[in-house]
Design a protein around this motif. Structure first.
Motif, PDB file in Angstrom:
ATOM      1  N   GLY A 247       0.829  -1.193   0.000  1.00 48.52           N
ATOM      2  CA  GLY A 247       0.000   0.000   0.000  1.00 48.52           C
ATOM      3  C   GLY A 247       0.859   1.236   0.000  1.00 48.52           C
ATOM      4  N   ALA A 248       0.208   2.392  -0.078  1.00 44.53           N
ATOM      5  CA  ALA A 248       0.949   3.650  -0.127  1.00 44.53           C
ATOM      6  C   ALA A 248       0.354   4.716   0.783  1.00 44.53           C
ATOM      7  CB  ALA A 248       1.003   4.175  -1.569  1.00 44.53           C
ATOM      8  N   THR A 249      -0.954   4.616   1.065  1.00 45.10           N
ATOM      9  CA  THR A 249      -1.626   5.648   1.851  1.00 45.10           C
ATOM     10  C   THR A 249      -2.624   5.009   2.808  1.00 45.10           C
ATOM     11  OG1 THR A 249      -3.465   5.917   0.300  1.00 45.10           O
ATOM     12  CG2 THR A 249      -1.479   7.269  -0.089  1.00 45.10           C
ATOM     13  N   ILE A 250      -3.011   5.751   3.832  1.00 42.81           N
ATOM     14  CA  ILE A 250      -4.016   5.242   4.770  1.00 42.81           C
ATOM     15  C   ILE A 250      -5.378   5.100   4.081  1.00 42.81           C
ATOM     16  CG2 ILE A 250      -5.219   5.673   6.941  1.00 42.81           C
ATOM     17  CD1 ILE A 250      -2.658   7.074   7.915  1.00 42.81           C
ATOM     18  N   PRO A 251      -5.841   6.087   3.297  1.00 47.40           N
ATOM     19  CA  PRO A 251      -7.112   5.880   2.588  1.00 47.40           C
ATOM     20  C   PRO A 251      -7.092   4.644   1.696  1.00 47.40           C
ATOM     21  CG  PRO A 251      -6.501   8.188   2.543  1.00 47.40           C
ATOM     22  CD  PRO A 251      -5.333   7.464   3.105  1.00 47.40           C
ATOM     23  N   GLY A 252      -5.951   4.379   1.058  1.00 47.00           N
ATOM     24  CA  GLY A 252      -5.842   3.195   0.217  1.00 47.00           C
ATOM     25  C   GLY A 252      -5.982   1.908   1.018  1.00 47.00           C
ATOM     26  N   LEU A 253      -5.409   1.882   2.210  1.00 47.97           N
ATOM     27  CA  LEU A 253      -5.548   0.715   3.075  1.00 47.97           C
ATOM     28  C   LEU A 253      -6.999   0.486   3.458  1.00 47.97           C
ATOM     29  CD1 LEU A 253      -2.617   1.073   5.645  1.00 47.97           C
ATOM     30  CD2 LEU A 253      -2.756  -0.523   3.747  1.00 47.97           C
ATOM     31  N   LEU A 254      -7.672   1.567   3.845  1.00 51.89           N
ATOM     32  CA  LEU A 254      -9.054   1.441   4.297  1.00 51.89           C
ATOM     33  C   LEU A 254      -9.984   1.020   3.159  1.00 51.89           C
ATOM     34  CD1 LEU A 254      -9.326   4.559   6.644  1.00 51.89           C
ATOM     35  CD2 LEU A 254      -8.740   2.190   7.221  1.00 51.89           C
ATOM     36  N   ALA A 255      -9.572   1.282   1.920  1.00 47.61           N
ATOM     37  CA  ALA A 255     -10.392   0.898   0.766  1.00 47.61           C
ATOM     38  C   ALA A 255     -10.138  -0.538   0.325  1.00 47.61           C
ATOM     39  CB  ALA A 255     -10.112   1.852  -0.402  1.00 47.61           C
TER      40      ALA A 255
END
Length: 306
Positions: A247-255
């Motif tokens: 992953g690269a970002t927190i929003p990306g993880l949550l998605a």
């Protein structure tokens, strides 16, 4: 003087067992490929060996470069004879090292081999010690090739100083603790459980929690829903978790739906570590960071350099 006798350049931390590990890597390569890579051996990160193509070499996080050697059927046969068996995900390690070999098959025959060099940097976990002392629970996030597994080894080694033999590593491909029966000294006093079959990783994680009584459970490459669910089982049985994921970002993880159990209803990790670039990380308190993102705010984190 051979490359193995030349001191490595540009490394901030000393490398544990570097001579032995590199010799083991070279033993899987034909002599003419060895000759090509020796001049760059200490900076070597990956090799791509594809029949009828040049030898492709990746060093120091740069782009792949072709070397003046064409890969032949004999090269492929030699490597196949050295490798022999692979796991169900077409990966294998090299005994007592963190190196990884992966292959691509077509009609049962190898099309290519990729060698990834694993190194154990002594002290690379030290910048995270103050976080470990608060809570040794981390999710380390980064894209491929950014050094997640290397940093994970450092986290494990430092954490195992506080919990000798109670840091249990469920080890995919032998990349964390070293492939083979004897684990690599670069992870200190941790306890390794090898994963012989990737499909069984989630089951082995649950088994580790039930049978080994870990204070800390460490897992590389959490990317399947079953693995995320097994992590939650580990948390409910009292073990703290150290893991990595892409992953690269927190929003990306949550998605990422496969990772939903790690964050819903609340994060199972205490710290969330985002790789901003190789050697540079931003550490967040996971619960605060996730709450901030869900509320549309930018979370605050601390930059750590290794």
């Amino acid at each position: 003087m051979s490359a193995l006798q030349v001191a490595p350049q540009g490394h901030r931390y000393p490398i544990i067992n570097q001579q032995e590990d590199l010799r083991a890597l070279l033993s899987f390569l034909p002599q003419d490929i060895q000759a090509q890579v020796r001049p760059v051996l200490y900076d070597l990160e990956e090799l791509k060996i594809i029949e009828e193509q040049p030898l492709w070499v990746l060093t120091s996080g740069e782009v792949y470069k072709p070397f003046p050697l064409k890969i032949t059927f004999d090269h492929m046969t030699f490597i196949g004879s050295k490798c022999k068996t692979f796991r169900d995900d077409n990966r294998r390690g090299i005994d007592r090292t963190g190196h990884r070999i992966s292959r691509v098959l077509s009609a049962g025959a190898p099309l290519s081999y990729t060698f990834r060099v694993g190194r154990y940097f002594d002290g690379i976990g030290e910048p995270f010690r103050k976080f470990i002392e608060v809570n040794p629970s981390f999710l380390l996030v980064g894209e491929a090739g950014t050094g997640k597994t290397t940093t994970l080894r450092g986290l494990i080694k430092v954490t195992a100083e506080y919990y000798p033999m109670q840091v249990v590593v469920v080890d995919t491909s032998g990349e964390v603790g070293g492939s083979g029966k004897i684990q690599h000294p670069g992870i200190g006093q941790a306890h390794i459980i090898p994963v012989e079959n990737k499909a069984l990783q989630a089951l082995l994680m649950e088994e580790a929690v039930k049978n080994q009584n870990p204070r800390v459970l460490a897992v590389d490459e959490i990317n399947r829903l079953a693995e995320a669910e097994a992590i939650v089982v580990g948390k409910t049985n009292g073990a703290r978790l150290i893991g990595t994921t892409h992953g690269a970002t927190i929003p990306g993880l949550l998605a990422n739906k496969n990772l939903t159990p790690l964050f819903d209803p609340e994060p199972v990790f205490h710290w969330l570590v985002i790789t901003e670039r190789r050697g540079q990380y931003r550490v967040y308190r996971a619960a605060e960071a996730v709450a901030a993102v869900r509320a549309g705010r930018v979370p605050e984190g601390e930059v750590v350099y290794v």
